[in-house]
Design a protein around this motif. Structure first.
Motif, PDB file in Angstrom:
ATOM      1  N   ALA A 205       0.836  -1.206   0.000  1.00 25.56           N
ATOM      2  CA  ALA A 205       0.000   0.000   0.000  1.00 25.56           C
ATOM      3  C   ALA A 205       0.871   1.257   0.000  1.00 25.56           C
ATOM      4  CB  ALA A 205      -0.928  -0.005   1.213  1.00 25.56           C
TER       5      ALA A 205
ATOM      6  N   ILE B 213      -5.754  -0.754   4.319  1.00 26.54           N
ATOM      7  CA  ILE B 213      -4.969  -1.510   3.331  1.00 26.54           C
ATOM      8  C   ILE B 213      -5.463  -2.945   3.215  1.00 26.54           C
ATOM      9  CG2 ILE B 213      -2.904  -0.100   3.672  1.00 26.54           C
ATOM     10  CD1 ILE B 213      -1.797  -2.469   5.418  1.00 26.54           C
TER      11      ILE B 213
ATOM     12  N   ILE C 210       0.163   5.090   0.967  1.00 30.04           N
ATOM     13  CA  ILE C 210      -0.448   5.124   2.312  1.00 30.04           C
ATOM     14  C   ILE C 210       0.653   5.016   3.371  1.00 30.04           C
ATOM     15  CG2 ILE C 210      -1.961   3.875   3.924  1.00 30.04           C
ATOM     16  CD1 ILE C 210      -3.763   3.204   1.541  1.00 30.04           C
TER      17      ILE C 210
ATOM     18  N   GLU D   1     -10.923  -1.843  -3.292  1.00 33.24           N
ATOM     19  CA  GLU D   1      -9.560  -2.040  -3.821  1.00 33.24           C
ATOM     20  C   GLU D   1      -8.505  -2.161  -2.717  1.00 33.24           C
ATOM     21  OE1 GLU D   1      -9.007   1.007  -6.777  1.00 33.24           O
ATOM     22  OE2 GLU D   1     -10.572   0.138  -8.045  1.00 33.24           O
ATOM     23  N   ILE D   2      -8.853  -2.952  -1.706  1.00 34.09           N
ATOM     24  CA  ILE D   2      -7.894  -3.255  -0.637  1.00 34.09           C
ATOM     25  C   ILE D   2      -7.652  -4.766  -0.623  1.00 34.09           C
ATOM     26  CG2 ILE D   2      -8.538  -1.264   0.780  1.00 34.09           C
ATOM     27  CD1 ILE D   2     -10.263  -3.138   2.502  1.00 34.09           C
TER      28      ILE D   2
ATOM     29  N   THR E 259       2.241   1.369  -3.714  1.00 26.84           N
ATOM     30  CA  THR E 259       1.316   1.544  -4.840  1.00 26.84           C
ATOM     31  C   THR E 259       0.274   2.628  -4.591  1.00 26.84           C
ATOM     32  OG1 THR E 259      -0.201  -0.144  -4.011  1.00 26.84           O
ATOM     33  CG2 THR E 259       1.537  -0.891  -5.517  1.00 26.84           C
ATOM     34  N   LYS E 260       0.048   2.973  -3.310  1.00 26.23           N
ATOM     35  CA  LYS E 260      -1.001   3.957  -3.032  1.00 26.23           C
ATOM     36  C   LYS E 260      -0.502   5.119  -2.185  1.00 26.23           C
ATOM     37  CE  LYS E 260      -4.841   0.635  -2.778  1.00 26.23           C
ATOM     38  NZ  LYS E 260      -6.080   0.408  -2.030  1.00 26.23           N
TER      39      LYS E 260
ATOM     40  N   ASN F 293      -7.317   5.044   4.570  1.00 28.97           N
ATOM     41  CA  ASN F 293      -6.030   4.451   4.956  1.00 28.97           C
ATOM     42  C   ASN F 293      -6.080   2.932   5.083  1.00 28.97           C
ATOM     43  OD1 ASN F 293      -4.370   6.688   5.072  1.00 28.97           O
ATOM     44  ND2 ASN F 293      -5.092   7.252   7.125  1.00 28.97           N
TER      45      ASN F 293
END
Ligand SMILES: Cc1ncc(COP(=O)(O)O)c(C=O)c1O
Length: 421
Positions: free
Chosen positions: A96, A153, A102, A181-182, A99-100, A151
């Motif tokens: 996470a 994941i 977080i 999408e987690i 790619t995100k 937040n």
């Protein structure tokens, strides 16, 4: 040492209800032999030991196919369920972040998910949001969804959970996770080698594994119902790209380029070899037959418990793990009475309950146990004051402390004591 071993809790005779998964003397001797052949080898560097590399790859492959994973599913072995869960949380944290972006990760899990997730939260700086269970003592999908934030994941479900032996509604939960999408992890540490066969035997557990598209990882312990030697679990991911976040590499160390797939550095070859040997020796037919036996013992116990007035099972146990509470007798006092009759029982909190996990070692004890349980309940009903003595009093006191900080301190002091001998 032989004398000390003989004086331990008698798990071979089915007097314990956790910690040991015993499939008979002959199987144990076989595991020891397989373990012994690779006793000195170290899977830290699989290039040095091609046989270990093969065993690990094949254990992962066989487990993945048992859990309906396709060729893309990739994993590693670990030392046990806790390490597998630690690795899952670390993997999603790093995934996470990469790619995100977080940086304050959170995970949503039912209160029943294993305590190893709590450990992982502490070790890896992931906030855990524990969600109350539904009335059926399973995860509550709507409540779980409501706990998701930007937040989040990872979401977790168990198959089954340790406290009550229930398979969470994996399809619903994983669908929610996919919508957001987690990641979604199925903790099948306990049931990974039992539920596939229970399902074939017609137990209605729902769809609970890699067949569910939102399931992105699973853990399954070979050292539980896989009947391997201790020190063997698997952690499996939907893809090798996701697994990549589990690995650790130190590329600038004077000691050389250091690559490690999991928490441990040195990894005992014996556990990996014995896990492979267990899968080969028991095979699909063996696991199916063992599951049939385990479910038969469990049903006899559950049906017997349902006949005893004054205690009540939690939820509807379909598998081999269950817990009951006292309704008109003190639960922990019943536990004390069972202990006095030679049973080693596991006590739970929230709610106060006694916990049981069935293995083939219990084949011969069902009637004896049910008689002793009936006698224990009768004894506590006749003597309610038993709730204020023995372990019942201690547990009763500890579980009613207003603040868990105090309880934690008491337990820490106990640990200090245990480890200072
Ligand atoms: C559902 C579940 N997850 C994880 C674990 C942790 O496994 P281990 O004790 O091998 O670390 C257990 C142990 O009983 C379990 O029941």
């Amino acid at each position: 040492m032989r004398a000390l071993a003989a004086a331990e809790a008698s798990w071979e005779e089915g007097r314990t209800w956790s910690l040991v998964y015993h499939a008979g003397e002959e199987h144990t001797a076989f595991l020891k032999e397989a373990h012994g052949l690779f006793f000195s080898e170290n899977a830290l560097n699989p290039m040095a030991f091609p046989a270990l590399r093969r065993f690990e790859a094949e254990v992962v492959r066989m487990t993945a196919s048992m859990l309906h994973g396709d060729d893309q599913v990739a994993g590693t072995m670990t030392s046990g369920g806790t390490e597998s869960l630690l690795m899952a949380v670390k993997t999603y944290r790093d995934w996470a972040r990469a790619t995100k972006g977080i940086t304050h990760p959170e995970m949503v899990l039912p209160v029943t998910a294993h305590a190893a997730f709590d450990k992982a939260a502490h070790y890896f700086g992931v906030k855990q949001v524990r969600v109350p269970m539904g009335d059926d003592v399973r995860a509550d999908p709507a409540a779980m969804e409501a706990a998701i934030t930007p937040n989040t994941i990872l979401m977790v479900g168990s198959a089954p959970d340790y406290p009550f032996g229930q398979v969470d509604p994996i399809e619903d939960l994983a669908g929610i996770a996919a919508d957001h999408e987690i990641g979604f992890h199925v903790d099948a540490c306990l049931g990974g080698f039992l539920v596939p066969w229970a399902e074939r035997l017609g137990v209605p557990v729902g769809v609970w594994d890699f067949r569910v598209p939102g399931v992105t990882s699973m853990s399954a312990d070979v050292h539980k119902y896989g009947f391997a030697a201790k020190g063997a679990s698997t952690i499996l991911y939907r893809s090798a790209e996701l697994r990549r976040f589990q690995f650790h590499v130190t590329a600038d160390w004077p000691g050389g380029i250091y690559a490690s797939p999991s928490m441990a550095g040195t990894r005992p070859g014996g556990s990996i070899a014995a896990a492979w040997a267990a899968l080969q020796a028991i095979g699909q037919d063996g696991y199916l037959a063992m599951t049939e036996q385990i479910l038969d013992i469990s049903r006899r116990l559950v049906n017997g418990i349902r006949q005893i007035e004054g205690i009540e099972l939690l939820g509807n146990p379909l598998l081999s793990v269950f817990a009951f509470v006292g309704t008109d007798v003190d639960t922990y006092a019943v536990g004390d009475q069972l202990e006095a009759r030679g049973w080693h029982v596991d006590r739970q909190i929230k709610p106060a309950s006694l916990h049981f996990m069935v293995t083939p070692a219990h084949a011969g004890i069902v009637d004896r146990f049910l008689e002793d349980l009936q006698a224990s309940v009768d004894e506590v009903r006749a003597h309610p004051e038993l709730a204020t003595s023995g372990q019942a009093a201690m547990y009763g006191m500890m579980t009613t402390l207003p603040d868990t900080g105090m309880l934690e301190e008491i337990v820490l002091q106990t640990l200090d004591g245990l480890y200072s001998v």
